[in-house]
Motif scaffolding. Structure first.
Motif, short mmCIF file in Angstrom:
data_model
loop_
_atom_site.label_atom_id
_atom_site.label_comp_id
_atom_site.label_asym_id
_atom_site.label_seq_id
_atom_site.Cartn_x
_atom_site.Cartn_y
_atom_site.Cartn_z
N SER A 160 21.08 5.35 39.91
CA SER A 160 20.44 5.96 38.76
C SER A 160 21.50 6.33 37.73
N ALA A 161 21.18 6.12 36.44
CA ALA A 161 22.12 6.53 35.39
C ALA A 161 22.16 8.04 35.28
N ARG A 176 18.20 20.38 48.16
CA ARG A 176 19.23 19.44 47.69
C ARG A 176 18.58 18.10 47.34
N LEU A 177 19.17 17.45 46.39
CA LEU A 177 18.75 16.12 45.95
C LEU A 177 19.95 15.19 46.07
N ILE A 178 19.72 14.00 46.66
CA ILE A 178 20.80 13.03 46.83
C ILE A 178 20.52 11.83 45.95
N ALA A 179 21.45 11.53 45.05
CA ALA A 179 21.30 10.39 44.15
C ALA A 179 22.63 9.64 44.06
N THR A 180 22.54 8.35 43.78
CA THR A 180 23.75 7.56 43.52
C THR A 180 23.85 7.37 42.02
N LEU A 181 24.75 8.11 41.39
CA LEU A 181 24.88 8.09 39.94
C LEU A 181 25.82 6.97 39.51
N GLN A 182 25.33 6.14 38.61
CA GLN A 182 26.14 5.05 38.10
C GLN A 182 25.92 4.94 36.59
N LYS A 183 26.94 5.30 35.84
CA LYS A 183 26.85 5.31 34.39
C LYS A 183 26.86 3.89 33.83
N GLN A 184 26.38 3.76 32.62
CA GLN A 184 26.33 2.44 31.98
C GLN A 184 27.73 1.82 31.91
N GLU A 186 29.52 0.84 34.41
CA GLU A 186 30.25 0.98 35.68
C GLU A 186 29.65 0.06 36.73
N THR A 187 30.49 -0.41 37.64
CA THR A 187 30.02 -1.33 38.67
C THR A 187 29.82 -0.64 40.02
N ILE A 188 30.33 0.56 40.15
CA ILE A 188 30.21 1.32 41.39
C ILE A 188 29.65 2.70 41.06
N ALA A 213 22.10 -1.35 43.91
CA ALA A 213 21.40 -1.73 42.69
C ALA A 213 20.69 -0.53 42.05
N TYR A 214 20.51 -0.63 40.74
CA TYR A 214 19.74 0.39 40.03
C TYR A 214 18.26 0.31 40.42
#
Length: 227
Positions: A160-161, A176-184, A186-188, A213-214
């Motif tokens: 998620s961005a 708690r909330l768990i998210a994988t943050l990936q800014k525009q 970025e590949t990781i 993946a997003y």
């Protein structure tokens, strides 16, 4: 004979996944390891991809939904620290694998998906795994599921961005909330834990890198440049 052989083979592959991928990656919680060894991952994979169910790679389920690679997925589950008292919001449940893995370890799971057909298939898989504490909810995943809130644990099944405010609003104090943050650009991404204090303050910290993946709904929005 062939049915028995296939079942035995998948059981062996599950054990190999735990012993050769998940455990060596630092996942040591016995309940989590047992869930991965018990829940048939191949059940949640499209028919033509069942043969690669236990490889260490993500698997596409349908448009915008996928199973994460086992190592990343299990590390995220361990980071979530599931407890028997947790009420969980599983965002973009897809074919329902995350919900099935969490089912033996938590109180209740609200499995949120915007694709109604996908959700119906997931319900059939949960019946097969005897996951009786999962409630399906069809809604825009960016809006969460406010009617069942608050949640002590929220998980996002994809990168998620950013985290929508609606999801953070539905987090219980102490949750708690768990998210994988990936800014525009970025590949990781960074697997990130968001904690809500008893007074409603949100804090966050990063745990580890993850290349997943997003979720299309949470991908970076196109930026308009005026010339």
């Amino acid at each position: 004979f062939f049915k028995i052989m296939a079942k035995t083979n998948f059981k062996t592959l599950r054990k190999n996944m735990v012993d050769g991928q998940i455990h060596p990656s630092g996942v040591v919680d016995d309940d989590i390891l047992n869930a991965y060894e018990t829940i048939p991952r191949e059940l949640f994979v499209p028919e033509d991809l069942k043969g690669i169910s236990y490889t260490d790679e993500g698997i596409s389920i349908s448009h915008g939904r996928f199973l994460m690679e086992p190592i990343t997925h299990s590390r995220i589950i361990q980071a979530a620290r599931p407890t028997p008292h947790d009420v969980v919001l599983d965002v973009a449940t897809g074919s329902g694998y995350t919900a099935a893995i969490l089912s033996p370890m938590v109180s209740t799971i609200i499995a949120l998906e915007s694709d109604e057909d996908l959700l119906k298939r997931a319900e059939q898989f949960w019946k097969k795994t005897k996951s009786c504490n999962i409630v399906s909810a069809c809604n825009d995943i960016e809006q969460g599921c406010p009617e069942h809130a608050p949640y002590s644990l929220i998980l996002l099944n994809g990168a998620s961005a950013n985290v929508p405010a609606a999801l953070l609003d539905q987090l219980a104090p102490g949750g708690r909330l768990i998210a994988t943050l990936q800014k525009q650009g970025e590949t990781i991404g960074q697997v990130t834990v968001f904690n809500k204090s008893e007074d409603g303050h949100i804090s966050d910290y990063s745990l580890f890198n993850a290349g997943i993946a997003y979720l299309p709904e949470f991908a970076p929005k196109p930026e308009f440049v005026f010339s």
